[in-house]
Design a protein around this motif. Structure first.
Motif, PDB file in Angstrom:
ATOM      1  N   MET A 550       0.839  -1.195   0.000  1.00 47.49           N
ATOM      2  CA  MET A 550       0.000   0.000   0.000  1.00 47.49           C
ATOM      3  C   MET A 550       0.880   1.253   0.000  1.00 47.49           C
ATOM      4  N   TYR A 551       0.419   2.276  -0.699  1.00 48.39           N
ATOM      5  CA  TYR A 551       1.057   3.585  -0.649  1.00 48.39           C
ATOM      6  C   TYR A 551       0.276   4.483   0.300  1.00 48.39           C
ATOM      7  N   ALA A 552       0.999   5.285   1.096  1.00 49.71           N
ATOM      8  CA  ALA A 552       0.389   6.455   1.718  1.00 49.71           C
ATOM      9  C   ALA A 552       0.668   7.612   0.760  1.00 49.71           C
ATOM     10  N   LYS A 589      -4.558  13.668   2.177  1.00 48.68           N
ATOM     11  CA  LYS A 589      -3.792  12.465   2.487  1.00 48.68           C
ATOM     12  C   LYS A 589      -4.686  11.235   2.362  1.00 48.68           C
ATOM     13  N   ARG A 591      -4.580   6.515   1.576  1.00 49.40           N
ATOM     14  CA  ARG A 591      -3.856   5.289   1.232  1.00 49.40           C
ATOM     15  C   ARG A 591      -4.466   4.684  -0.033  1.00 49.40           C
ATOM     16  N   ASP A 619       3.502   2.079   2.623  1.00 53.88           N
ATOM     17  CA  ASP A 619       2.864   2.151   3.934  1.00 53.88           C
ATOM     18  C   ASP A 619       2.325   0.780   4.349  1.00 53.88           C
TER      19      ASP A 619
END
Length: 661
Positions: A550-552, A589, A591, A619
């Motif tokens: 996962m990306y934040a 912001k 995810r 993340d």
């Protein structure tokens, strides 16, 4: 210790902020070069690769030494593109201080944030150099303010820009009495927040003696409560003298030192005439030519054949390296970037700037280049271990890990230019991971054909997210000797490289519940061979869940783009927090799965016309469902095919010679 004060200084920045141009200015200002190197003309000393000259970007970290006022500077110019962040990570491990270059035109950019977080985690002294102040349309007070706000920093400017239509002038802080400037006022306010005595003077308007005030700021800069800010232009060669003075006066020498020979290898490259060169920094006793030093990665002694230093004029051969010095060495064996030499524990357990979550298969365009391509990828892996190159000989496949698409372009060029190999890089695939679904046991009995004997029962259990791999032994030494337990421990990391669905296994606890050795027939290799069979049998019994990376994300853009960006994020099934608004801009912001956002940076730049900011940070992992496109076959010989595995490990055939490396 070296005769002069020795400082290892890294130059870091977002791509195109002017890092390499600044490096050339520092070399020229110090008298190390007669002519000023140019990135545009391909004459920059620290951009030595043909690809760097043609592309105008730094791809590899490079080191060059110069002397200024009795201080030896070891300057490390690092790549600015996120796809080469592994080079930056390895360079950060050997630095005493950092110049963080920020373009005064573009201001704080996505990679600036990544770099700043790493610098703060490592507690490295940082000098901020606001470059390109001569560019049209710069708003220096806004850039200064944004940097403080977005990076939660307290800046203290030691020079103040005065820009008119005719010229760009820099006024030293000590000479700025009566100069009306937000930057000056903010610098004084930041100092007042650190120093109670000065706070009283500041509130009373007693701020005329700026030379004394600048002296007051020095201890707070040294303990990193304040960060020096310097304005300048590498193009015009201004602000360079002030930068050198700050480096010499405010950055302390190496903080680590050991009595025995100790060094960290931060880069490996191949030289046309000298062959494999390893860049290392010494942290202990003097390293001399012909010394034998223990390699912690290879777990054996290596011999130092030659030692060089990187000077502006080229490589200079020397006979020794003293504490704090950087050298390039040729060795008796192939050591990797990231290796530690000597027996000291030189800690570097910091968070990487970026993680490789994409896998790529590499194919030769001509079948005759198959073997040559494998050997070339071995060398590239040695230079950059993050590639995690794997050669599956049974399937005739080459697989590497990458940080991004620009990296594949550079690797493709490198294979062509260095080895004359035309290669194809297939579409990047997300690298998933596996974790046990439930607890289960796995039993292995390896006792035929003799002489061999290794009997074990493993228990595997799911572990908390992000915990990695834990091993516990509950077997008495009377049943299995420590020398055999050590082989079990050695086998577990490469056993878990592929689970039952072909991905690395993580978040797992492995317990050796029972075991048996034979006084005559057992040998260490038996337990090395048997461990993968037992662990994989337990995984098969437990089943595994699929974990996706996962990306934040952090986004900043103009408010008029909120609808379009939100629509993109919803299409990617992103988890979105409520946006925050400030002036004409919004920040957001959330995810998102790496698989969904793999190409989003290109789309984002198109949507924002390159004026928005997108920061993506790995993340962690989340459980996801299996599907046909996410599942991949086991590469090489699986330990679950026990008869073939035993033959393979005994050397009857070698489907994957690199598995044990």
């Amino acid at each position: 210790m070296a005769e002069n004060k020795v400082l290892t200084i890294g130059i870091l920045a977002h791509v195109d902020a002017g890092k390499t141009s600044l490096t050339e200015c520092l070399l020229h200002q110090a008298g190390a070069t007669k002519a000023l190197g140019s990135v545009d003309k391909g004459s920059a000393i620290t951009d030595a690769l043909a690809m760097e000259k043609s592309r105008g970007i730094s791809i590899k970290a490079s080191s060059v030494n110069f002397l200024w006022k009795g201080t030896t500077f070891q300057l490390v110019d690092t790549p600015g593109h996120l796809d080469f962040a592994a080079e930056v990570d390895r360079s950060l491990s050997i630095l005493d201080g950092v110049i963080l270059v920020v373009s005064a035109k573009e201001g704080v950019q996505a990679h600036t944030l990544n770099l700043w977080e790493s610098l703060k985690e490592r507690k490295l002294p940082v000098i901020i150099f606001f470059n390109k102040i001569d560019r049209d349309g710069v708003e220096l007070e806004q850039v200064f303010s944004d940097f403080q706000k977005e990076l939660d920093a307290k800046l203290f400017a030691i020079n103040l820009p005065k820009i008119t239509h005719e010229q760009v002038e820099l006024i030293p802080m000590a000479e700025a009495k009566g100069f009306d400037s937000y930057i000056l006022e903010q610098s004084l306010e930041n100092l007042a927040e650190c120093d109670e005595a000065f706070m009283e003077a500041y509130l009373g308007g007693q701020t005329d003696d700026l030379q004394r005030i600048q002296h007051l700021a020095t201890p707070y800069i040294k303990n990193q409560m304040l960060q020096t800010a310097i304005f300048g232009s590498a193009k015009l060669g201004i602000g360079i003298e002030a930068l050198l003075q700050e480096l010499e006066q405010k950055v302390p020498e190496a903080r680590q030192s050991y009595e025995k020979i100790s060094a960290r290898v931060f880069k490996v490259e191949y030289h046309d005439k000298l062959g494999r060169l390893s860049y290392l920094k010494s942290y202990g006793a003097t390293i001399k030519t012909k010394d034998s030093i223990y390699s912690q990665q290879l777990e054996r002694e290596i011999k130092v054949n030659q030692i060089f230093k990187a000077e502006a004029s080229g490589l200079e051969q020397v006979t020794e390296l003293q504490t704090g010095e950087i050298g390039l060495v040729t060795t008796s064996e192939a050591i990797q970037a990231g290796d530690v030499l000597g027996t000291s524990k030189i800690a570097d357990g910091f968070t990487p700037i970026s993680h490789a979550v994409l896998g790529v298969e590499v194919k030769p365009l001509e079948d005759k280049d198959y073997q040559k391509l494998g050997e070339a990828l071995e060398i590239l892996h040695m230079e950059d271990p993050v590639l995690d190159f794997r050669w599956f000989k049974e399937e005739r496949e080459f697989h590497i890990k990458i940080l991004g698409p620009i990296q594949t372009e550079v690797l493709k060029d490198s294979l062509q230019e260095r080895w004359g190999i035309a290669a194809e890089f297939l579409q990047p695939q997300v690298i998933y991971k596996e974790t046990p679904t439930k607890a289960a046991e796995g039993y292995v009995r390896y006792w035929m054909p003799k002489p061999c004997w290794a009997i074990m029962t493993f228990l595997i259990e799911p572990a908390p997210a992000g915990s990695g791999v834990e091993f516990e032994n509950t077997v008495r030494t009377s049943d299995v000797s420590n020398k055999y337990i050590n082989e079990v421990k050695r086998a577990i990391p490469w056993t878990l490289k592929q689970g039952i669905h072909g991905y690395e296994v993580t978040d797992i606890k492995i317990t050796l519940l029972a075991g048996e050795e034979h006084t005559v027939h057992s040998n260490p290799g038996d337990f090395l061979l048997a461990t993968p069979m037992g662990v994989m049998r337990a995984l098969e019994n437990a089943g595994t869940d699929l974990l996706e990376p996962m990306y934040a994300f952090e986004i900043k853009a103009h408010q008029e783009l909120l609808g379009a960006i939100s629509g993109d994020l919803n299409q990617m099934h992103a988890q979105i927090e409520s946006p925050l608004f400030e002036g004409e801009y919004f920040s957001m912001k959330g995810r998102v799965a790496v698989a969904e956002a793999m190409d989003y940076s290109i789309q984002f730049n198109a949507t924002t016309s390159g004026k928005g900011r997108l920061k993506l940070t790995l993340d962690g992992y989340e459980k996801t469902s299996f599907s046909e496109e996410k599942t991949r076959a086991y590469k090489g010989v699986s330990p679950l095919n026990e008869s073939q595995w035993i033959l393979h490990m005994r050397g009857a055939f070698k489907a994957d010679d690199r598995m044990m490396s």
